[in-house]
Design an enzyme around this catalytic site. Structure first.
Site, short mmCIF file in Angstrom:
data_model
loop_
_atom_site.label_atom_id
_atom_site.label_comp_id
_atom_site.label_asym_id
_atom_site.label_seq_id
_atom_site.Cartn_x
_atom_site.Cartn_y
_atom_site.Cartn_z
N CYS A 1 -20.85 50.83 124.63
CA CYS A 1 -19.62 51.46 125.13
C CYS A 1 -19.30 52.76 124.39
O CYS A 1 -18.25 53.35 124.60
CB CYS A 1 -18.44 50.50 125.06
SG CYS A 1 -18.04 50.03 123.37
N ASN B 1 -20.46 55.36 118.82
CA ASN B 1 -19.72 56.46 118.17
C ASN B 1 -19.56 56.18 116.68
O ASN B 1 -19.83 57.03 115.83
CB ASN B 1 -18.33 56.62 118.78
CG ASN B 1 -18.38 56.87 120.26
OD1 ASN B 1 -19.40 57.30 120.77
ND2 ASN B 1 -17.30 56.58 120.95
N ASP B 2 -19.11 54.97 116.39
CA ASP B 2 -18.94 54.61 114.99
C ASP B 2 -20.26 54.20 114.35
O ASP B 2 -20.48 54.46 113.16
CB ASP B 2 -17.90 53.49 114.84
CG ASP B 2 -16.49 54.05 114.88
OD1 ASP B 2 -16.26 55.10 114.27
OD2 ASP B 2 -15.62 53.46 115.54
N ARG C 1 -17.31 61.60 112.33
CA ARG C 1 -17.40 61.96 113.75
C ARG C 1 -16.39 63.00 114.19
O ARG C 1 -16.51 63.56 115.27
CB ARG C 1 -17.30 60.71 114.63
CG ARG C 1 -16.00 59.97 114.52
CD ARG C 1 -16.06 58.59 115.16
NE ARG C 1 -15.62 58.58 116.53
CZ ARG C 1 -15.32 57.49 117.23
NH1 ARG C 1 -15.47 56.30 116.67
NH2 ARG C 1 -14.92 57.55 118.46
N GLU D 1 -20.55 48.09 115.52
CA GLU D 1 -20.37 49.52 115.23
C GLU D 1 -20.43 49.81 113.74
O GLU D 1 -20.26 50.94 113.31
CB GLU D 1 -19.08 50.05 115.86
CG GLU D 1 -17.83 49.27 115.53
CD GLU D 1 -16.60 49.80 116.27
OE1 GLU D 1 -16.63 50.90 116.81
OE2 GLU D 1 -15.58 49.07 116.26
N HIS E 1 -11.53 61.06 119.05
CA HIS E 1 -10.79 60.44 120.14
C HIS E 1 -10.07 61.45 121.02
O HIS E 1 -9.84 61.21 122.20
CB HIS E 1 -9.86 59.35 119.60
CG HIS E 1 -10.64 58.13 119.25
ND1 HIS E 1 -11.14 57.92 118.00
CD2 HIS E 1 -11.07 57.10 120.02
CE1 HIS E 1 -11.83 56.80 118.01
NE2 HIS E 1 -11.81 56.28 119.22
N ARG F 1 -9.20 50.80 125.52
CA ARG F 1 -8.80 51.11 124.14
C ARG F 1 -7.29 50.91 124.03
O ARG F 1 -6.52 51.84 124.25
CB ARG F 1 -9.15 52.55 123.79
CG ARG F 1 -10.64 52.83 123.66
CD ARG F 1 -10.85 54.28 123.24
NE ARG F 1 -12.17 54.52 122.72
CZ ARG F 1 -13.19 55.05 123.42
NH1 ARG F 1 -13.02 55.36 124.70
NH2 ARG F 1 -14.36 55.25 122.86
N ARG G 1 -10.03 45.63 124.38
CA ARG G 1 -10.33 45.70 122.94
C ARG G 1 -9.03 45.64 122.17
O ARG G 1 -8.08 46.39 122.47
CB ARG G 1 -11.07 47.00 122.61
CG ARG G 1 -11.42 47.02 121.12
CD ARG G 1 -12.19 48.24 120.74
NE ARG G 1 -11.38 49.43 120.80
CZ ARG G 1 -11.86 50.65 120.55
NH1 ARG G 1 -13.13 50.80 120.27
NH2 ARG G 1 -11.07 51.70 120.62
C1 PEP Z 1 -17.39 53.41 119.39
O1 PEP Z 1 -17.14 53.46 118.19
O2 PEP Z 1 -18.51 53.69 119.87
C2 PEP Z 1 -16.35 53.04 120.37
C3 PEP Z 1 -16.64 52.87 121.63
O3 PEP Z 1 -15.08 52.91 119.93
P1 PEP Z 1 -14.14 54.14 119.53
O4 PEP Z 1 -14.78 55.39 120.07
O5 PEP Z 1 -12.81 53.89 120.13
O6 PEP Z 1 -14.14 54.09 118.03
MG MG Z 2 -15.37 52.54 117.33
#
Ligand code: PEP
Ligand code: MG
Length: 594
Positions: free
Chosen positions: A514, A466-467, A477, A443, A201, A308, A344
């Protein structure tokens, strides 16, 4: 890969992970989180007075510093952040801290640092015995204050974010997402860290705030941080410490070229996000703070695909109230109109922490009591946010998105809490949009595998790659040591995305991506082929993705996808896609050979 810290003519070249594009050249300042070290020793009785004077002088100096920081913050209009400094200023006067330290100097004949440290331990122990969140917070404040006094006693400079001057480059072992937001307040122009990965993040925030950054350098703090000149090339993931004049000149040119390209790309902002055969793929923006909205519009986003909201909870001492939530989402709805914004709900945990929410220390925070799990457990915190979103829903087009849903039971629990929030507003006679669309993030692999069941309960899906990558490939990650295994083009990921998109469309609901993958123009044709309805990304990436979209046809995307799905490894897939993209867009993609 270990760092190739090469002392070459043009300076020390360090290779890391470029997470936020752009080039900056500036002075490096080390952000130090280590506790001050000192030598505890006995003193002679005749030294007592001079020790006490040292103590008083140090407090005086510390107070002066705090006052200056406070003035600077107020000057910039950040009133919300200044009250923490008031608390610290008051603690500098704390009777117990002062009297007990002086008593020890006088009676135990120890040096000031030692007396102060022991006093801190005593105060901390007293706080530990009280079960009260507010007081626990005060303990952290006292530690901070003592640390500042100690630094002034030992003559070592304390650099914390609020002390930093503008226009410097921060070098740190690690930065939290909350730290990174504060860097923006200080207009720090770039940063480099030992730790971190591309989808941490901290990296995401840096991209949103357009601060060039390189992370995962492993040992940049060993080489820079003492006001040396450094170059951050966030596009290539390179950091150069003490570059030669010739290198600086070369990078100035590179910087100009980069800015020129960015400006050229901005021409796409006002054009439609449409293929040559008229297929519209909505390009939206991910944001962390509301200040980003004007930028988002400048880059041509068709709304906010992911807000977020956890950042509303960071850098403050208390939880946001329903009213604060409401005001934030109302502003969002009004400023982004006529487009929509997806809010979210709180996605705390993993690498995002706030001090006033007591998340248990977990062995594996990414898989712990976080996000929706935390919200279901802490219903009142969750409902305050939901009521805020609902109230704001009458001021524009808002949608609600639940993060980290692992299956339908969890979704139903969250929906029941949403219903409670609605009933509470109805009882208070407060209007809201009863048809506000509800979506879930896909995710977690179990959500992807049960997407058909989830689709019956929601209006849209948003795939959080991402997750999804982290959990599907078992790759942390934020861990730079395994970042080479973090492969968006792994066949498992492409297959999962395809399956989720197909299920969503069979169920006649919309589906977007996203995660950070959405921002990479290398994948745009693949997403086109998949038939996604929306891509949401850091706004700065929108023009580049739009360029690819506008120069392509849906058919090209489908063909590329079909061939890609035949391949067995991420590497093969990447080489293939790169090759194809380089042929279609020779100016924008470089052909790679193995
Ligand atoms: C993700 O996990 O892809 C996402 C968009 O949420 P975050 O990056 O905030 O976990
Ligand atoms: Mg996520």
């Amino acid at each position: 890969m270990r760092n190739s810290a090469l002392p070459v003519d043009e300076g020390m070249v360090l290779q890391g992970i470029g997470v936020s594009p752009g080039i900056v050249i500036g002075k490096a300042v080390l952000l130090d989180r280590q506790r001050t070290r000192f030598v505890p020793h006995k003193i002679a009785a005749r030294q007592v007075n001079s020790e006490i004077t040292r103590f008083s002088e140090s407090i005086k100096k510390s107070k002066k510093e705090l006052q200056e920081i406070k003035d600077r913050i107020l000057e910039k209009g950040f009133t919300q952040h200044s009250y923490i400094l008031d608390v610290h200023l008051r603690l500098m006067e704390d009777r117990m801290l002062r009297d007990e330290t002086i008593r020890m100097i006088e009676e135990d004949l120890v040096n000031t640092e030692w007396a102060l440290d022991v006093t801190l331990d005593k105060i901390s122990a007293a706080f530990d015995s009280i079960e009260d969140d507010y007081l626990r917070e005060r303990k952290e404040d006292i530690k901070y204050v003592v640390e500042r006094i100690l630094r002034n006693l030992t003559g070592r400079e304390l650099r914390r974010i609020e002390d930093l001057e503008d226009d410097i480059i921060v070098v740190a072992h690690d930065l939290s997402p909350a730290d990174t937001i504060q860097l923006n307040l200080k207009r720090v122009v770039g940063f480099a860290t030992d730790m971190g990965g591309r989808t941490s993040h901290t990296a995401i925030v840096a991209r949103s705030l357009e601060i060039p950054a390189v992370v995962g350098l492993e040992d940049v703090t060993a080489y820079a941080g003492g006001m040396e000149t450094i170059i951050i090339d966030g596009t290539e993931g390179v950091v150069i410490v003490e570059p030669s004049r010739a290198t600086i000149k070369a990078y100035h040119l590179k910087q100009q070229h980069y800015r020129y390209l960015e400006r050229e790309l901005l021409k796409y902002s006002t054009l439609k996000a449409e293929t040559q055969d008229g297929y519209h793929l909505a390009l939206k923006a991910n944001i962390e703070i509301l200040d980003e909205i004007p930028h988002v519009r400048q880059y041509g986003a068709e709304g906010i695909g992911l807000y977020r909201t956890e950042y509303l909870y960071l850098n403050r001492r208390t939880l946001p109230t329903e009213e604060e939530h409401f005001q934030a989402y109302k502003k969002l709805a009004q400023e982004i109109a006529p487009y929509s914004a997806t809010v979210r709900t709180l996605d705390l945990g993993g690498d995002k922490f706030v001090s006033h929410i007591d998340l248990a220390e977990e062995m594996n925070p990414a898989m712990g009591l976080r996000a929706i799990r935390f919200c279901i457990r802490e219903k009142e915190i969750f409902k305050a946010q939901l009521r805020g979103i609902l109230r704001a829903s009458t001021y524009g087009n808002l949608t609600i998105l639940f993060p980290m849903i692992s299956g339908v039971e969890e979704l139903l629990q969250a929906k029941a809490i949403l219903e409670e929030a609605e009933e509470e507003l109805m009882a208070r006679g407060i209007p809201f949009d009863p048809e506000i669309p509800l979506g879930v993030m896909i995710e977690i692999p179990s959500a992807a595998l049960t997407a058909d069941i989830l689709a019956r309960e929601v209006d849209f899906f948003s795939i959080g790659t991402n997750d999804l990558i982290q959990y599907s490939l078992a790759i942390d990650r934020v861990n730079e040591h395994v970042s080479y295994l973090y492969e968006p083009l792994h066949p498992a990921i492409l297959r999962t995305i395809k399956q989720v998109v197909d299920i969503a469309h069979d169920a006649e609901i919309e589906v977007g991506i996203c995660g950070e993958m959405a921002a990479d123009p290398l994948y745009t044709l693949i997403f086109l082929g998949l038939g996604l309805d929306e891509l949401s990304m850091n706004a700065i990436a929108i023009p580049r993705v739009k360029k690819v979209l506008r120069c392509s046809t849906r058919g090209e995307g489908e063909r590329l996808l079909k061939e890609t799905l035949q391949l067995s490894t991420a590497k093969e897939t990447e080489l293939f896609i790169r090759g194809e993209m380089a042929e279609l867009f020779p100016e924008d993609f470089i052909q790679c050979v193995e």
